[in-house]
Design a protein around this motif. Structure first.
Motif, PDB file in Angstrom:
ATOM      1  N   ALA A   1       0.815  -1.488   0.223  1.00  0.00           N
ATOM      2  CA  ALA A   1      -0.116   0.042  -0.104  1.00  0.00           C
ATOM      3  C   ALA A   1       0.673   1.494  -0.197  1.00  0.00           C
ATOM      4  N   GLN A   2       1.419   1.225   0.738  1.00  0.00           N
ATOM      5  CA  GLN A   2       2.942   2.208   0.894  1.00  0.00           C
ATOM      6  C   GLN A   2       3.308   2.592  -0.114  1.00  0.00           C
ATOM      7  N   TRP A   3       4.166   1.915  -1.533  1.00  0.00           N
ATOM      8  CA  TRP A   3       5.003   2.062  -2.611  1.00  0.00           C
ATOM      9  C   TRP A   3       3.676   2.318  -3.757  1.00  0.00           C
ATOM     10  N   GLN A   4       2.125   2.003  -3.729  1.00  0.00           N
ATOM     11  CA  GLN A   4       1.204   2.174  -4.346  1.00  0.00           C
ATOM     12  C   GLN A   4       0.845   3.579  -4.602  1.00  0.00           C
ATOM     13  N   GLN A   5      -0.123   4.254  -2.878  1.00  0.00           N
ATOM     14  CA  GLN A   5       0.456   5.225  -2.754  1.00  0.00           C
ATOM     15  C   GLN A   5       1.638   6.341  -2.995  1.00  0.00           C
ATOM     16  N   ALA A   6       3.030   6.409  -2.960  1.00  0.00           N
ATOM     17  CA  ALA A   6       3.831   7.007  -3.312  1.00  0.00           C
ATOM     18  C   ALA A   6       4.137   7.026  -4.823  1.00  0.00           C
ATOM     19  N   ASN A   7       4.317   5.910  -5.328  1.00  0.00           N
ATOM     20  CA  ASN A   7       4.091   5.540  -6.759  1.00  0.00           C
ATOM     21  C   ASN A   7       5.061   6.451  -7.115  1.00  0.00           C
TER      22      ASN A   7
ATOM     23  N   VAL B   1       9.232   6.644  -8.992  1.00  0.00           N
ATOM     24  CA  VAL B   1      10.210   5.852 -10.553  1.00  0.00           C
ATOM     25  C   VAL B   1      11.328   5.426  -8.926  1.00  0.00           C
ATOM     26  N   LEU B   2      12.259   4.754  -9.116  1.00  0.00           N
ATOM     27  CA  LEU B   2      13.000   3.167  -8.809  1.00  0.00           C
ATOM     28  C   LEU B   2      14.506   4.131 -10.360  1.00  0.00           C
ATOM     29  N   LEU B   3      15.467   4.171  -9.497  1.00  0.00           N
ATOM     30  CA  LEU B   3      16.884   4.566 -10.304  1.00  0.00           C
ATOM     31  C   LEU B   3      16.997   3.570 -11.153  1.00  0.00           C
ATOM     32  N   ASP B   4      17.968   3.354 -11.571  1.00  0.00           N
ATOM     33  CA  ASP B   4      17.743   2.039 -13.100  1.00  0.00           C
ATOM     34  C   ASP B   4      19.004   1.086 -12.006  1.00  0.00           C
ATOM     35  N   GLY B   5      17.942   0.231 -11.711  1.00  0.00           N
ATOM     36  CA  GLY B   5      18.672  -0.984 -10.829  1.00  0.00           C
ATOM     37  C   GLY B   5      18.383  -1.346  -9.716  1.00  0.00           C
ATOM     38  N   GLU B   6      17.985  -0.039  -9.459  1.00  0.00           N
ATOM     39  CA  GLU B   6      17.535  -0.252  -7.676  1.00  0.00           C
ATOM     40  C   GLU B   6      16.425  -1.036  -7.594  1.00  0.00           C
ATOM     41  N   PHE B   7      16.878  -2.075  -6.348  1.00  0.00           N
ATOM     42  CA  PHE B   7      16.122  -2.792  -5.843  1.00  0.00           C
ATOM     43  C   PHE B   7      15.139  -2.212  -4.406  1.00  0.00           C
ATOM     44  N   ALA B   8      13.435  -2.613  -4.646  1.00  0.00           N
ATOM     45  CA  ALA B   8      13.069  -2.291  -3.410  1.00  0.00           C
ATOM     46  C   ALA B   8      11.366  -3.388  -3.325  1.00  0.00           C
ATOM     47  N   ILE B   9      11.175  -3.812  -2.152  1.00  0.00           N
ATOM     48  CA  ILE B   9      10.788  -5.024  -1.857  1.00  0.00           C
ATOM     49  C   ILE B   9       9.377  -4.597  -0.876  1.00  0.00           C
ATOM     50  N   GLU B  10       8.596  -4.876  -1.057  1.00  0.00           N
ATOM     51  CA  GLU B  10       7.276  -4.248   0.080  1.00  0.00           C
ATOM     52  C   GLU B  10       7.104  -6.069   0.141  1.00  0.00           C
ATOM     53  N   LYS B  11       7.084  -5.227   1.710  1.00  0.00           N
ATOM     54  CA  LYS B  11       7.679  -6.120   3.105  1.00  0.00           C
ATOM     55  C   LYS B  11       6.249  -7.255   3.863  1.00  0.00           C
ATOM     56  N   ASP B  12       5.383  -7.078   2.983  1.00  0.00           N
ATOM     57  CA  ASP B  12       4.027  -7.905   3.206  1.00  0.00           C
ATOM     58  C   ASP B  12       3.653  -8.748   2.862  1.00  0.00           C
ATOM     59  N   THR B  13       4.187  -8.180   1.680  1.00  0.00           N
ATOM     60  CA  THR B  13       3.965  -9.831   0.370  1.00  0.00           C
ATOM     61  C   THR B  13       5.040 -10.472   0.096  1.00  0.00           C
ATOM     62  N   ARG B  14       6.257  -9.831  -0.116  1.00  0.00           N
ATOM     63  CA  ARG B  14       8.360 -10.070  -0.509  1.00  0.00           C
ATOM     64  C   ARG B  14       7.823 -10.174  -1.698  1.00  0.00           C
ATOM     65  N   LYS B  15       7.147  -9.722  -2.216  1.00  0.00           N
ATOM     66  CA  LYS B  15       7.220  -9.331  -3.713  1.00  0.00           C
ATOM     67  C   LYS B  15       8.407  -8.092  -4.011  1.00  0.00           C
ATOM     68  N   PHE B  16       9.124  -8.021  -5.360  1.00  0.00           N
ATOM     69  CA  PHE B  16      10.487  -6.710  -5.459  1.00  0.00           C
ATOM     70  C   PHE B  16      10.048  -6.342  -7.100  1.00  0.00           C
ATOM     71  N   LYS B  17      10.789  -5.214  -6.874  1.00  0.00           N
ATOM     72  CA  LYS B  17      10.640  -4.346  -8.004  1.00  0.00           C
ATOM     73  C   LYS B  17      12.055  -4.302  -8.478  1.00  0.00           C
ATOM     74  N   ILE B  18      12.484  -3.967  -9.646  1.00  0.00           N
ATOM     75  CA  ILE B  18      13.827  -3.760 -10.050  1.00  0.00           C
ATOM     76  C   ILE B  18      13.526  -1.956 -10.669  1.00  0.00           C
ATOM     77  N   GLY B  19      13.516  -1.020 -10.779  1.00  0.00           N
ATOM     78  CA  GLY B  19      13.833   0.567 -11.503  1.00  0.00           C
ATOM     79  C   GLY B  19      14.148  -0.319 -12.975  1.00  0.00           C
ATOM     80  N   ASP B  20      14.265   1.209 -13.784  1.00  0.00           N
ATOM     81  CA  ASP B  20      14.847   1.677 -14.733  1.00  0.00           C
ATOM     82  C   ASP B  20      14.908   2.820 -14.923  1.00  0.00           C
ATOM     83  N   GLY B  21      14.993   4.074 -14.632  1.00  0.00           N
ATOM     84  CA  GLY B  21      15.171   4.910 -14.472  1.00  0.00           C
ATOM     85  C   GLY B  21      13.760   6.020 -14.839  1.00  0.00           C
ATOM     86  N   THR B  22      12.761   5.165 -15.592  1.00  0.00           N
ATOM     87  CA  THR B  22      11.500   6.483 -15.956  1.00  0.00           C
ATOM     88  C   THR B  22      10.165   5.291 -15.489  1.00  0.00           C
ATOM     89  N   THR B  23      10.432   4.226 -14.925  1.00  0.00           N
ATOM     90  CA  THR B  23       8.657   3.986 -15.089  1.00  0.00           C
ATOM     91  C   THR B  23       8.688   4.051 -13.317  1.00  0.00           C
TER      92      THR B  23
END
Length: 99
Positions: free
Chosen positions: A13-19, A21-43
């Motif tokens: 919920a915090q990630w969805q609300q803040a939305n 843009v992660l840096l290119d190659g930056e990792f970020a994790i959802e603590k409650d779902t244990r899913k993660f995303k890797i940024g591309d610097g634009t999306t």
């Protein structure tokens, strides 16, 4: 050589609300779902796909891929061609502001 890596983290919920843009190659994790995303610097976060275990293809400055894998609560990261992963514990100790 040991490295310490800090992964950006928050609830889904915090990630969805803040939305952000992660840096290119930056990792970020959802603590409650244990899913993660890797940024591309634009999306923005809400439009980024979730990463999958064993995914490759992120290119570093030397042209090699970054590979990663889950092991319990740890994320293993290695450069393509290396034989061992460097593991980062994604559940750290509680700090003065909680988990």
């Amino acid at each position: 050589m040991a490295y310490r890596v800090q992964i950006r983290r928050g609830t889904a919920a915090q990630w969805q609300q803040a939305n952000p843009v992660l840096l290119d190659g930056e990792f970020a994790i959802e603590k409650d779902t244990r899913k993660f995303k890797i940024g591309d610097g634009t999306t923005a976060w809400n439009d980024l796909p979730y990463a999958t275990q064993g995914e490759t293809g992120l290119q570093g400055p030397m042209g090699k891929s970054i590979q990663y894998i889950w092991s319990g609560t740890q994320l293993g990261i290695r450069v393509e061609g290396e034989s061992t992963y460097q593991y980062v514990d994604l559940i750290g100790p509680k700090g003065d502001k909680g988990e």
